[in-house]
Design an enzyme around this catalytic site. Structure first.
Site, PDB file in Angstrom:
ATOM      1  N   ASP A 191       0.865  -1.178   0.000  1.00  0.00           N
ATOM      2  CA  ASP A 191       0.000   0.000   0.000  1.00  0.00           C
ATOM      3  C   ASP A 191       0.899   1.223   0.000  1.00  0.00           C
ATOM      4  OD1 ASP A 191      -2.228  -1.407   0.163  1.00  0.00           O
ATOM      5  OD2 ASP A 191      -2.656  -1.087   2.273  1.00  0.00           O
TER       6      ASP A 191
ATOM      7  N   THR B  20      -0.311   4.609   1.424  1.00  0.00           N
ATOM      8  CA  THR B  20      -0.556   5.424   2.614  1.00  0.00           C
ATOM      9  C   THR B  20      -0.177   4.677   3.882  1.00  0.00           C
ATOM     10  OG1 THR B  20      -2.384   6.324   1.389  1.00  0.00           O
ATOM     11  CG2 THR B  20      -2.312   6.819   3.728  1.00  0.00           C
TER      12      THR B  20
ATOM     13  N   ASP C 158      -4.285  -2.874   5.064  1.00  0.00           N
ATOM     14  CA  ASP C 158      -4.760  -2.387   6.365  1.00  0.00           C
ATOM     15  C   ASP C 158      -6.270  -2.409   6.447  1.00  0.00           C
ATOM     16  OD1 ASP C 158      -5.258  -0.430   4.551  1.00  0.00           O
ATOM     17  OD2 ASP C 158      -4.018   1.111   5.479  1.00  0.00           O
TER      18      ASP C 158
ATOM     19  N   ASP D  78      -9.020  -5.566   2.280  1.00  0.00           N
ATOM     20  CA  ASP D  78      -7.766  -6.200   1.833  1.00  0.00           C
ATOM     21  C   ASP D  78      -7.705  -7.665   2.246  1.00  0.00           C
ATOM     22  OD1 ASP D  78      -6.668  -3.940   0.654  1.00  0.00           O
ATOM     23  OD2 ASP D  78      -5.876  -3.201   2.548  1.00  0.00           O
TER      24      ASP D  78
END
Length: 1182
Positions: A458, A460, A780, A784
């Protein structure tokens, strides 16, 4: 739909905190209530309590203020309704673990051999001395040997006992560690409740009945409750019911919320009605513990949720049992997919063990055959004896003696230390990885990580710091490069902007003052919303008074953020009966729905598509190219005279918006990430960024991180384009198309969780490259989950991750930092190397010992190394060596080589060269000493020594030299890639140094004071120096061996291969049945096909039913075309792969709908295996 909020009575528990009377409702009442669903529950609440407020009054709590938090009141609630704690299942006792360890086949062989040996040592046949039976080969057994005969059997049993106890102790400490870890995770788990009107977070175990809990997207509900206010709430109850459809919750239709279920959308508040063993999860758990039989069934049932066939469950190997143990610690767990195939290392070790076992068997059989032939020929042919009944017991005794010698050879061949080395290495790594912020949930994940070839990360929070700040804004037709001053914005615009940001965000998101003086303010909740609230504060305004004026109960309708909407909207009812809706979301998505924009005067003006394109070009793209994330804030008014709109029709509602402001939010790259990514690339690992962000932002961040390098032709694409390239006309994913995209893909922007799952699955299933890719994924969000499950190693974020993500992962990153992943790679490679080092050492010992035992037995009928000495070499040295070599700390140089991959053998050519090279040296020395030692050292020969002779110096020297050579070879074994400096970093490993020293001291004790039991006699200082000198020769010989280039030694075999590509091709089965373990392959083909067919039929029936229901509902709607495809790609069904057959129901309807993607239309189904791999597949039978 009006907002689900109940009317609030004035009474609250703060006033009534010190009530003496009992509660107006009992535990059993609440338990019965929680067992009801939907309408039944609603009517029961109305009949018994009037409404939810009535229940709150009986529980002495207030829907707004919550509980008082008075300790006396909380204690009373604990005694009346129980604590929110489910006692863990009893741990296995140490004896149970000992019993399990005894089941090992090798150990059973050893035990049988030892018992036979013991029995025979006490059995003296009659007429044993009779001359009539011939002068039996091998000479008469001397009395000392006869008396000491029991030592051999006892010693073997002793070795078995040690191995069993060590294994059991390891399992016990692993179990203890796991429980400690589990309780640590549970203690860290906090939940948001309201007490005294304050929103606070408390540990889950402190929640009591009557608490008012705030629930939001991504939560795992810690207790049962009843909804008192909800916005668009959808719950995934599959962990309890097995139904994969999300259940919509509302006060009118279904207010029952159950513990252990996941919030998939929306937010709300609930009053807690049952905790701990009285909650639905607790009740199931009580049933689990009621009897062991039910318990096993229950766990199996939990495992067979989303259409994974129950029949295949019993065929699983250790993973199943291991995950069952874990299952019982946390009783209810959502299992989407059974755990993946054996880990790479396990597969290779299994193969190697089988190979070694076969070699040992051949050697031992040879020994027995040669001995028996020698005996028979010598007795009956040479001496001309005849077989008489008197001699039978004697002959049988000889045959049994030969059998025992054969078993000894086998015992020496089997590396007992191997299981121990693997366990120690993994346990040691897992413990140390905790310090490197990796919390390992599945042991094998840490070793799989060493083989990783791709990481899908990811953006972020993992690559960036997840500390968002607004740095640019476009408002009133002006592009500000920094946050503007309040007076630069028109008051009217400022007013609507501040209101929109304050109200249209989760009320749990706040900015709190810094903990330390001069520190940064603390961001709590959603980081993007924190950035917007931060901008409000920078504009010298405050969001809290606005929120106090419009509490959550007054929000008329909330469209919460989810991955398909990519926006969030909140509706308020105006005093005149009209409505105002505030929206915010990804700028390209929200701007597409805007038809007006506030101009320089703060007045709405028309906003045409061409204006939008210009704005994208002039404002959004430049912001994105600076690596900023762009968010658009907008609003819409619904006049009162138009009446109340249909809130369910989202497409109509989220339209005709007026754009207020577009902001650029910066999330700086973590300073240590670029360096970590360079390390990954050097180590042969491809890093890909998968993000929901705009493509320009993603590209800018990828360049800053070093994922994209200037001058390289790697792909950056958006989810939409990605799907167009990989799906065929029917909308199903084709492996061949995917194979053209993924090798060059580096950034996937604006991607949905389904895209992430498709990419991971595609890379894993791909056969384009030589070796199968091993993929690690970070995630997160709740959505996912499927990708984390599918990946070889799933990393969940410890700070930002939702419970669902953590549940699906293998390793939790406690600091959410990408550089911790690199440490995991280093540890993973280290485990692999540690086990290879141990194997290199162990196999050298084994080869030498087997050949010495074999030749000794065949030539002199007497092994130069006695059973007890063998035991010392085999057991103690192996155990200690496994401890020494398996605890080598990792070094940076591990990241300078490419991953080994699945097919690389455990024992490489270089290692084979070392093993055989050192074996040659050791055998030469031992045989020289054996046959010429007496002349070299000028001592009496130990060969054919007379009866009752004490242990000879000769044989003691042979034994001592053998041990010294092993000791110095242990230092050589520290390097497996042909490095010259074997001492490098030896001081960093105190365990290694202490083991080598300890073994040396013990050896001195054994030789000098061992006496008869060890068949040793004390040696002089000269003899000791010679022994040590010959041992040191090992180090010099090692240098000589490493000077020989391996590539010239073509004849060397490798051992312990992984599964080869051809095997994968033959064995790979349709994804629907999940990967199959090696143990399963032993089953007949037909049986597997039968299981698989059943599994497929179950799924397809489920799909047909789901389609029937969705068709009747959705045929008229314009989205019905896409809804079918999005249904196919729905995460719950993805593990079954996109291979469902053409289902007639759809065509029969006669409407114009794309036919369902058919598996037969593409050669490479979902899994990329040849279409003919399973001719009996059940696809055509539906």
């Amino acid at each position: 739909m009006a907002n689900n909020t109940a009317e609030h009575p004035p009474g609250n528990s703060v006033a009534e905190g010190n009530h003496d009377g009992d509660f107006g409702v009992t535990v059993m009442d609440l338990r019965e209530l929680m067992e009801l669903r939907s309408a039944e529950g609603v009517s029961k609440i109305q009949d018994t309590h009037g409404d939810v407020q009535g229940l709150c009054r009986r529980l002495k709590t207030s829907a707004i203020e919550g509980l008082s938090g008075n300790p006396v009141d909380l204690e009373k609630r604990h005694t009346s309704f129980g604590k929110n704690f489910i006692p863990p299942k009893k741990a296995k006792t140490f004896l149970a673990l000992v019993w399990e360890a005894l089941q090992d086949v090798t150990l059973i062989i050893l035990e049988i051999a030892a018992i036979i040996s013991l029995g025979l040592s006490f059995y003296h046949p009659p007429g044993g001395d009779s001359e009539a039976c011939g002068q039996v080969a091998g000479g008469v057994e001397d009395e000392g040997e006869a008396q000491a005969g029991w030592i051999e059997g006892a010693a073997i049993l002793f070795s078995v006992a040690i191995v069993v106890l060590v294994t059991a102790f390891n399992d016990w400490s692993k179990e203890k560690q796991f429980r400690g870890l589990q309780s640590r995770i549970e203690q860290e788990q906090k939940f948001t409740v309201i007490r005294k009107g304050q929103v606070i977070q408390i540990p889950v175990s402190e929640i009591v009945v009557g608490d008012i809990a705030q629930i939001k997207y991504g939560d795992l509900l810690p207790a049962d409750g009843i909804l008192i206010q909800g916005n668009d709430l959808k719950i995934d109850e599959s962990s309890l019911t097995g139904e994969s459809d999300q259940v919509r919750k509302s006060m009118e239709k279904d207010p029952m919320l159950l513990s252990g279920t996941h919030v998939m959308e929306g937010s709300g508040r609930m009053v807690v009605s049952a905790v701990g063993l009285n909650s639905q999860t607790g009740i199931i758990f009580t049933l689990l513990c009621a009897g062991d039989n039910e318990e096993v069934k229950k766990v199996k049932k939990t495992k067979t949720q989303d259409g994974i066939a129950l029949e295949i469950q019993p065929l699983k190997s250790e993973e199943a049992t291991e995950s069952e143990e874990k299952e019982e610690v946390k009783p209810v767990k959502k299992v989407n997919v059974t755990k993946k195939e054996k880990s790479v290392l396990q597969g290779k070790l299994t193969k190697l063990a089988v190979q070694i076992g076969k070699a040992g068997l051949i050697m031992s059989a040879l020994t027995v055959i040669i001995l028996i032939l020698y005996f028979v020929i010598d007795t009956f042919a040479v001496q001309g004896q005849s077989w008489t009944s008197d001699c039978t017991p004697i002959y049988i005794q000889y045959f049994v003696k030969f059998f025992i010698i054969g078993v000894t050879v086998l015992v020496v061949a089997v590396p007992e230390g191997l299981p121990l080395a693997v366990t120690i290495s993994l346990a040691y790594s897992v413990k140390k990885m905790m310090k490197d912020n990796n919390l390992v949930r599945h042991l094998d994940a840490c070793e799989t990580m060493g083989n990783a070839t791709a990481i899908c990360s990811d953006k972020t929070g993992t690559l960036t710091m997840n500390r968002m700040t607004v740095v640019q804004a476009y408002v009133n037709d002006t592009h500000f490069k920094t946050v503007p001053e309040p007076d630069a914005i028109k008051p009217k615009t400022l007013e609507v902007m501040v209101n929109s940001i304050s109200i249209n965000s989760a009320y749990t998101t706040k900015i709190l003052p810094p903990e330390k003086e001069g520190g940064l303010p603390r961001h709590v909740g959603n980081k993007t919303e924190c950035a917007l609230l931060g901008m409000v504060l920078q504009l010298k305004r405050d969001y809290q008074p606005i929120r106090d004026e419009v509490p959550e109960e007054k929000l008329y309708k909330v469209y919460t953020f989810n991955s398909s909407r990519k926006s969030m909207s909140t509706v308020l009812k105006n005093a005149d009966g009209g409505f105002r809706m505030y929206s915010k979301g990804a700028s390209e998505i929200v701007l597409r729905k805007c038809s007006r924009i506030l101009d320089t005067q703060g007045q709405p003006r028309v906003f045409k598509p061409k204006d939008r394109d210009e704005m994208v070009r002039k404002v959004i793209e430049p912001m994105a190219c600076d690596g900023l994330r762009t968010i658009c804030v907008a609003y819409r008014d619904f006049p009162a005279e138009a009446g109340e709109p249909n809130w369910e029709n989202e497409n109509e509602i989220l339209n005709e918006l007026t754009c207020i402001v577009v902001v650029g939010i910066e999330d700086p790259v973590r300073p240590e990430v670029p360096d970590a990514i360079v390390k990954c690339q050097r180590a042969g690992i491809t890093v890909r960024m998968v993000t929901g962000d705009n493509i320009n932002t993603a590209r800018a961040i990828a360049i800053k991180c070093g994922i994209l390098l200037p001058g390289e032709d790697f792909l950056c694409m958006e989810g939409k384009e990605f799907n167009q390239q990989i799906r065929n006309d029917q909308g199903e994913v084709e492996q061949e198309r995917l194979d053209k995209v993924w090798p060059k893909l580096r950034v996937l922007a604006r991607s949905s969780p389904t895209d992430k799952h498709t990419l991971v699955k595609g890379i894993i299933d791909s056969t384009v490259l030589e070796t199968r890719q091993v993929v690690a994924v970070t995630g997160d969000g709740t959505n996912d989950g499927p990708a984390l499950k599918k990946a070889d190693v799933g990393f969940a974020m410890g700070i930002a991750g939702t419970d669902v993500a953590k549940e699906a992962s293998d390793i939790i990153l406690t600091d959410d930092n990408f550089s911790s992943i690199v440490k995991a790679v280093m540890w993973g490679r280290n485990v692999y190397d540690s086990i290879s080092k141990f194997l290199q050492f162990q196999l050298t010992v084994n080869v030498v010992a087997v050949i010495v035992a074999f030749t000794g037995a065949c030539i002199t009928q007497d092994s130069p190394l006695k059973a007890v000495q063998m035991l010392w070499v085999n057991l103690i040295m192996d155990t200690l060596a496994s401890l020494a070599l398996a605890t080598e700390p990792p070094c940076e140089s591990l990241l300078l080589r490419k991953p080994y991959g699945r097919n690389k053998p455990l024992i490489s050519r270089t290692m084979m060269k070392n093993i055989l090279g050192h074996a040659v040296y050791q055998l030469t020395i031992i045989f020289t000493l054996l046959f010429a030692g007496e002349t070299i050292f000028n001592i009496d020969s130990g060969r054919n020594s007379p009866l009752h002779a004490p242990p000879s110096e000769h044989y003691t020297i042979v034994f001592n030299v053998f041990v010294m050579m092993q000791l110095f070879n242990e230092i050589n074994a520290r390097k497996i890639h042909g490095e010259r400096n074997v001492f490098e970093g030896i001081y960093k490993n105190p365990i290694f140094c202490s083991v080598v020293l300890g073994t040396f001291i013990l050896q001195i004790v054994i030789v000098q004071f061992g006496g008869k039991p060890f068949s040793c006699t004390a040696l002089t200082i000269d003899q000791w120096l010679w022994c040590v000198f010959i041992g040191v020769g090992e180090l010099l010989w090692g240098q000589l061996i490493s000077a020989i280039p391996t590539h010239h030694l073509k004849f060397l075999m490798e051992a312990g291969h992984g599964t080869t590509k051809e095997e994968i091709k033959d064995e790979e089965m349709t994804e629907g049945a999940d990967e199959i373990d090696h143990a399963e392959m032993e089953l007949r083909r037909g049986q597997i096909l039968w299981f698989r067919g059943l599994n497929r039929i179950q799924t397809q029936i489920k799909v047909v039913n789901a389609f029937r229901s969705s068709l009747h509902v959705g045929l008229e709607s314009p989205e019905s075309r896409s809804s079918i495809h999005s249904f196919m790609a729905h995460p719950e069904f993805v593990p079954q792969s996109e291979e469902e057959a053409r289902i007639p129901t759809i065509e029969e309807t006669g409407d114009e709908i794309d036919p369902l993607p058919s598996a037969s239309s593409s050669g490479a189904g979902g899994g990329g295996e040849p279409p003919s791999a399973f001719p009996h597949s059940c696809e055509s039978s539906i």
